[in-house]
Design a protein around this motif. Sequence first.
Motif, PDB file in Angstrom:
ATOM      1  N   ALA A 155      93.925  31.649  44.277  1.00 44.60           N
ATOM      2  CA  ALA A 155      93.445  32.554  45.328  1.00 44.60           C
ATOM      3  C   ALA A 155      93.034  33.894  44.727  1.00 44.60           C
ATOM      4  N   PHE A 189      84.487  39.139  44.977  1.00 44.17           N
ATOM      5  CA  PHE A 189      84.223  40.580  44.988  1.00 44.17           C
ATOM      6  C   PHE A 189      83.152  40.934  43.960  1.00 44.17           C
ATOM      7  N   THR A 249      85.600  45.187  42.239  1.00 42.92           N
ATOM      8  CA  THR A 249      86.844  44.925  42.964  1.00 42.92           C
ATOM      9  C   THR A 249      87.089  46.122  43.886  1.00 42.92           C
ATOM     10  N   THR A 292      89.219  35.355  44.691  1.00 46.34           N
ATOM     11  CA  THR A 292      88.991  36.656  45.322  1.00 46.34           C
ATOM     12  C   THR A 292      88.264  37.603  44.374  1.00 46.34           C
TER      13      THR A 292
END
Length: 155
Positions: free
Chosen positions: A59, A67, A74, A63
Amino acid sequence: MTPARPLQRLGAFGLDLLLVLFVLGAGNWLLWLLGRGGVENGLDHAFSNPAAPLILTAALVLTILLFWLRLQATPGALLIGIRLVDGQGRPPGARQCLLRLLAYIPALAVALLGILWMLWDRERRGWQDILSGTRLVQEDEATRSLASLLREAGA
Protein backbone atom coordinates in the motif's frame (compact mmCIF):
# COMPACT_ATOMS: atom_id res chain seq x y z
CA MET A 1 15.87 24.18 -13.11
CA THR A 2 17.27 24.64 -9.65
CA PRO A 3 17.92 21.32 -7.89
CA ALA A 4 16.25 20.79 -4.53
CA ARG A 5 18.64 21.36 -1.66
CA PRO A 6 19.51 18.40 0.60
CA LEU A 7 17.74 20.03 3.57
CA GLN A 8 14.59 20.48 1.46
CA ARG A 9 14.70 16.79 0.56
CA LEU A 10 15.26 15.85 4.20
CA GLY A 11 12.35 18.07 5.27
CA ALA A 12 10.03 16.50 2.70
CA PHE A 13 11.07 13.02 3.87
CA GLY A 14 10.42 14.00 7.49
CA LEU A 15 6.94 15.31 6.68
CA ASP A 16 6.15 12.15 4.70
CA LEU A 17 7.37 10.00 7.58
CA LEU A 18 5.14 11.91 10.02
CA LEU A 19 2.17 11.36 7.70
CA VAL A 20 2.86 7.62 7.47
CA LEU A 21 3.21 7.36 11.24
CA PHE A 22 -0.05 9.27 11.70
CA VAL A 23 -1.92 6.95 9.32
CA LEU A 24 -0.47 3.86 11.02
CA GLY A 25 -1.36 5.27 14.43
CA ALA A 26 -4.90 6.04 13.32
CA GLY A 27 -5.20 2.51 11.93
CA ASN A 28 -3.94 1.02 15.19
CA TRP A 29 -6.39 3.16 17.14
CA LEU A 30 -9.25 2.00 14.89
CA LEU A 31 -8.25 -1.64 15.36
CA TRP A 32 -8.06 -1.09 19.10
CA LEU A 33 -11.58 0.36 19.08
CA LEU A 34 -12.85 -2.59 17.07
CA GLY A 35 -11.23 -4.95 19.56
CA ARG A 36 -12.94 -3.19 22.46
CA GLY A 37 -16.25 -3.22 20.64
CA GLY A 38 -16.68 -6.94 20.92
CA VAL A 39 -14.43 -8.32 18.19
CA GLU A 40 -12.52 -10.96 20.11
CA ASN A 41 -8.82 -10.10 20.22
CA GLY A 42 -9.25 -7.78 17.22
CA LEU A 43 -5.92 -5.99 17.61
CA ASP A 44 -3.94 -9.15 18.33
CA HIS A 45 -5.58 -10.91 15.41
CA ALA A 46 -4.80 -8.08 12.97
CA PHE A 47 -1.10 -8.05 13.83
CA SER A 48 -0.73 -11.83 13.98
CA ASN A 49 -1.58 -12.05 10.28
CA PRO A 50 1.73 -12.72 8.49
CA ALA A 51 0.49 -10.88 5.39
CA ALA A 52 -0.06 -7.59 7.27
CA PRO A 53 3.49 -6.19 6.77
CA LEU A 54 3.41 -7.18 3.10
CA ILE A 55 0.03 -5.52 2.59
CA LEU A 56 1.18 -2.34 4.38
CA THR A 57 4.37 -2.22 2.32
CA ALA A 58 2.48 -2.73 -0.94
CA ALA A 59 0.00 0.00 0.00
CA LEU A 60 2.85 2.40 0.81
CA VAL A 61 4.68 1.64 -2.46
CA LEU A 62 1.52 2.12 -4.53
CA THR A 63 0.72 5.35 -2.74
CA ILE A 64 4.19 6.77 -3.39
CA LEU A 65 4.03 5.77 -7.06
CA LEU A 66 0.60 7.33 -7.49
CA PHE A 67 1.70 10.59 -5.87
CA TRP A 68 4.79 10.75 -8.11
CA LEU A 69 2.75 10.00 -11.23
CA ARG A 70 -0.24 12.25 -10.52
CA LEU A 71 1.29 15.17 -8.60
CA GLN A 72 5.05 14.81 -9.25
CA ALA A 73 5.66 14.83 -5.50
CA THR A 74 4.80 13.20 -2.20
CA PRO A 75 2.74 15.26 0.27
CA GLY A 76 5.90 16.34 2.09
CA ALA A 77 7.56 17.48 -1.14
CA LEU A 78 4.43 19.44 -2.08
CA LEU A 79 4.51 21.24 1.27
CA ILE A 80 8.25 21.97 1.01
CA GLY A 81 7.91 23.18 -2.58
CA ILE A 82 9.84 20.59 -4.57
CA ARG A 83 8.73 18.27 -7.32
CA LEU A 84 9.97 15.30 -9.33
CA VAL A 85 10.84 15.78 -13.01
CA ASP A 86 12.68 13.85 -15.69
CA GLY A 87 15.92 15.03 -17.28
CA GLN A 88 14.07 17.52 -19.52
CA GLY A 89 11.92 18.98 -16.74
CA ARG A 90 8.78 17.05 -17.71
CA PRO A 91 6.72 14.79 -15.44
CA PRO A 92 8.35 11.36 -15.13
CA GLY A 93 6.66 8.31 -16.58
CA ALA A 94 5.52 5.18 -14.76
CA ARG A 95 8.68 3.28 -15.73
CA GLN A 96 10.92 6.04 -14.34
CA CYS A 97 8.94 6.25 -11.11
CA LEU A 98 9.11 2.49 -10.57
CA LEU A 99 12.82 2.46 -11.38
CA ARG A 100 13.39 5.35 -8.96
CA LEU A 101 11.59 3.49 -6.18
CA LEU A 102 13.57 0.28 -6.84
CA ALA A 103 16.82 2.26 -6.97
CA TYR A 104 16.32 3.22 -3.33
CA ILE A 105 17.28 -0.36 -2.41
CA PRO A 106 20.97 -0.07 -3.39
CA ALA A 107 21.01 3.63 -2.39
CA LEU A 108 20.01 2.72 1.15
CA ALA A 109 21.81 -0.62 1.35
CA VAL A 110 25.35 0.72 0.95
CA ALA A 111 25.48 2.62 4.26
CA LEU A 112 23.22 5.36 2.83
CA LEU A 113 25.96 6.26 0.34
CA GLY A 114 23.44 6.45 -2.51
CA ILE A 115 21.32 8.93 -0.59
CA LEU A 116 24.31 10.98 0.62
CA TRP A 117 25.63 11.08 -2.95
CA MET A 118 23.59 14.27 -3.47
CA LEU A 119 26.07 16.09 -1.23
CA TRP A 120 28.83 15.53 -3.83
CA ASP A 121 26.84 15.47 -7.05
CA ARG A 122 26.92 18.75 -8.97
CA GLU A 123 23.19 18.43 -9.72
CA ARG A 124 22.34 17.24 -6.16
CA ARG A 125 21.13 13.83 -7.30
CA GLY A 126 21.13 10.62 -5.29
CA TRP A 127 21.62 7.22 -6.88
CA GLN A 128 17.86 6.81 -7.19
CA ASP A 129 17.76 9.99 -9.29
CA ILE A 130 20.77 9.06 -11.43
CA LEU A 131 19.56 5.51 -12.12
CA SER A 132 16.04 6.61 -13.03
CA GLY A 133 16.94 9.77 -14.93
CA THR A 134 14.88 11.94 -12.56
CA ARG A 135 15.63 14.86 -10.30
CA LEU A 136 13.94 16.88 -7.59
CA VAL A 137 13.68 20.58 -8.40
CA GLN A 138 12.61 23.58 -6.40
CA GLU A 139 9.05 24.68 -7.03
CA ASP A 140 10.15 28.26 -7.72
CA GLU A 141 11.43 26.91 -11.03
CA ALA A 142 8.31 24.87 -11.67
CA THR A 143 5.90 25.96 -14.32
CA ARG A 144 2.85 24.63 -12.54
CA SER A 145 1.32 25.48 -9.19
CA LEU A 146 -0.08 23.03 -6.65
CA ALA A 147 -3.58 24.11 -7.67
CA SER A 148 -2.95 23.24 -11.31
CA LEU A 149 -1.40 19.89 -10.34
CA LEU A 150 -4.48 19.07 -8.23
CA ARG A 151 -6.77 20.02 -11.12
CA GLU A 152 -4.82 17.72 -13.46
CA ALA A 153 -5.05 14.90 -10.93
CA GLY A 154 -8.83 15.29 -10.83
CA ALA A 155 -8.92 16.26 -7.17
